[in-house]
Design a protein around this motif. Structure first.
Motif, short mmCIF file in Angstrom:
data_model
loop_
_atom_site.label_atom_id
_atom_site.label_comp_id
_atom_site.label_asym_id
_atom_site.label_seq_id
_atom_site.Cartn_x
_atom_site.Cartn_y
_atom_site.Cartn_z
N HIS A 1 0.83 -1.20 0.00
CA HIS A 1 0.00 0.00 0.00
C HIS A 1 0.87 1.27 0.00
O HIS A 1 0.53 2.26 -0.65
N LEU A 2 1.97 1.24 0.73
CA LEU A 2 2.84 2.42 0.83
C LEU A 2 3.97 2.44 -0.20
O LEU A 2 4.88 3.26 -0.10
N MET A 3 3.92 1.57 -1.21
CA MET A 3 4.99 1.49 -2.20
C MET A 3 5.20 2.79 -2.97
O MET A 3 6.36 3.14 -3.26
N PRO A 4 4.17 3.57 -3.33
CA PRO A 4 4.45 4.84 -4.01
C PRO A 4 5.30 5.80 -3.16
O PRO A 4 6.19 6.48 -3.67
N ARG A 5 5.06 5.84 -1.86
CA ARG A 5 5.88 6.69 -0.99
C ARG A 5 7.31 6.17 -0.88
O ARG A 5 8.25 6.94 -0.83
N VAL A 6 7.45 4.84 -0.82
CA VAL A 6 8.79 4.24 -0.76
C VAL A 6 9.54 4.58 -2.04
O VAL A 6 10.71 4.97 -2.01
N LEU A 7 8.89 4.43 -3.18
CA LEU A 7 9.51 4.74 -4.47
C LEU A 7 9.91 6.21 -4.55
O LEU A 7 10.99 6.54 -5.05
N ASP A 8 9.08 7.10 -4.04
CA ASP A 8 9.41 8.52 -4.00
C ASP A 8 10.63 8.79 -3.12
O ASP A 8 11.51 9.56 -3.48
N ALA A 9 10.69 8.15 -1.96
CA ALA A 9 11.83 8.33 -1.07
C ALA A 9 13.12 7.81 -1.70
O ALA A 9 14.18 8.44 -1.59
N PHE A 10 13.03 6.68 -2.38
CA PHE A 10 14.21 6.11 -3.05
C PHE A 10 14.70 7.03 -4.16
O PHE A 10 15.89 7.32 -4.27
N THR A 11 13.76 7.51 -4.98
CA THR A 11 14.13 8.34 -6.11
C THR A 11 14.72 9.67 -5.66
O THR A 11 15.72 10.14 -6.21
N SER A 12 14.13 10.28 -4.64
CA SER A 12 14.67 11.56 -4.16
C SER A 12 16.06 11.38 -3.55
O SER A 12 16.93 12.24 -3.70
N PHE A 13 16.32 10.26 -2.89
CA PHE A 13 17.66 10.03 -2.36
C PHE A 13 18.66 9.80 -3.48
O PHE A 13 19.75 10.37 -3.48
N LEU A 14 18.30 8.95 -4.45
CA LEU A 14 19.24 8.63 -5.53
C LEU A 14 19.55 9.83 -6.41
O LEU A 14 20.67 9.95 -6.91
N SER A 15 18.60 10.73 -6.56
CA SER A 15 18.87 11.91 -7.38
C SER A 15 19.75 12.92 -6.65
O SER A 15 20.35 13.79 -7.29
N GLY A 16 19.87 12.81 -5.35
CA GLY A 16 20.69 13.74 -4.58
C GLY A 16 22.13 13.28 -4.37
O GLY A 16 22.92 13.99 -3.77
N ILE A 17 22.48 12.11 -4.88
CA ILE A 17 23.85 11.62 -4.71
C ILE A 17 24.79 12.32 -5.68
O ILE A 17 24.45 12.51 -6.85
N ASP A 18 25.95 12.68 -5.20
CA ASP A 18 26.97 13.32 -6.03
C ASP A 18 27.40 12.35 -7.13
O ASP A 18 27.67 11.18 -6.86
N PRO A 19 27.47 12.79 -8.39
CA PRO A 19 27.84 11.88 -9.48
C PRO A 19 29.21 11.21 -9.28
O PRO A 19 29.40 10.07 -9.71
N GLY A 20 30.13 11.88 -8.64
CA GLY A 20 31.45 11.29 -8.40
C GLY A 20 31.41 10.16 -7.39
O GLY A 20 32.31 9.31 -7.35
N ALA A 21 30.37 10.10 -6.56
CA ALA A 21 30.27 9.06 -5.54
C ALA A 21 30.01 7.69 -6.14
O ALA A 21 30.37 6.68 -5.55
N TYR A 22 29.38 7.67 -7.33
CA TYR A 22 29.11 6.38 -7.96
C TYR A 22 30.39 5.66 -8.37
O TYR A 22 30.39 4.45 -8.56
N ASP A 23 31.48 6.40 -8.54
CA ASP A 23 32.75 5.79 -8.92
C ASP A 23 33.55 5.30 -7.73
O ASP A 23 34.58 4.64 -7.92
N LYS A 24 33.13 5.60 -6.54
CA LYS A 24 33.86 5.22 -5.33
C LYS A 24 33.58 3.75 -4.98
O LYS A 24 32.53 3.22 -5.27
N ARG A 25 34.52 3.20 -4.27
CA ARG A 25 34.37 1.82 -3.80
C ARG A 25 33.42 1.78 -2.60
O ARG A 25 33.48 2.63 -1.72
N GLY A 26 32.53 0.80 -2.57
CA GLY A 26 31.61 0.64 -1.45
C GLY A 26 30.35 1.47 -1.55
O GLY A 26 29.60 1.55 -0.58
N VAL A 27 30.09 2.07 -2.69
CA VAL A 27 28.91 2.92 -2.82
C VAL A 27 27.62 2.08 -2.73
O VAL A 27 26.61 2.55 -2.22
N LEU A 28 27.68 0.85 -3.20
CA LEU A 28 26.48 0.01 -3.17
C LEU A 28 26.03 -0.28 -1.74
O LEU A 28 24.83 -0.24 -1.44
#
Length: 161
Positions: free
Chosen positions: A103-130
């Motif tokens: 039931h709350l999946m749309p809110r979860v998806l919104d929280a995930f998307t807003s977090f992922l869009s706020g990550i610095d692009p250079g952080a994806y190249d770092k080790r342990g980002v996952l």
């Protein structure tokens, strides 16, 4: 003068000391036997204290693990040179909380998307980002759904193109 050697009789320990030594040896033997039988798993002191209550089938069914899929997230990484992120995940819960998580999946998806869009692009190249992303997504899903329903989060697909 003739010297006659008089031998002094050897005194036996008083019966009280003998009794204490026997009791101490008996206590050590019984204690060692109790420890050995517990260590070998022949019996459990906790079972004696708590009783041997058998878990009912209803409780086992309520704790059955269920995975609720989060819709796939495909987004462009802001500020990067045309790179995109693809993420698929599943929230681990139990059967009693499955409907609440769905039931709350749309809110979860919104929280995930807003977090992922706020990550610095250079952080994806770092080790342990996952691992960092996974722990942050677990925190956000628990914030939206609650502590009890969300047991864990599984990332099933993580792709940066």
């Amino acid at each position: 003068m003739s010297a006659t050697a008089v031998e002094a009789p050897v005194e036996a320990p008083p019966p009280r000391k003998k009794k204490a030594i026997v009791m101490l040896a008996l206590a050590l033997a019984l204690g060692g036997g109790g420890f050995a039988s517990t260590y070998l798993g022949l019996w459990s002191p906790a079972a004696l204290i708590g009783g041997s209550a058998k878990p009912d089938q209803g409780a086992a069914a309520a704790t059955a693990v269920v995975f609720v899929d989060v819709p796939k997230i495909e987004m462009n990484i802001p500020g990067s040179r045309g790179r995109s992120l693809v993420l698929s995940a599943a929230i681990e819960t139990d059967e009693t909380h499955r409907a609440e998580v769905e039931h709350l999946m749309p809110r979860v998806l919104d929280a995930f998307t807003s977090f992922l869009s706020g990550i610095d692009p250079g952080a994806y190249d770092k080790r342990g980002v996952l691992e960092i992303i996974r722990s942050e997504l677990v925190t956000r899903s628990r914030y939206v759904v609650g502590e009890e329903p969300v047991k864990d989060l599984l990332i099933t697909e993580f792709l940066i193109r």
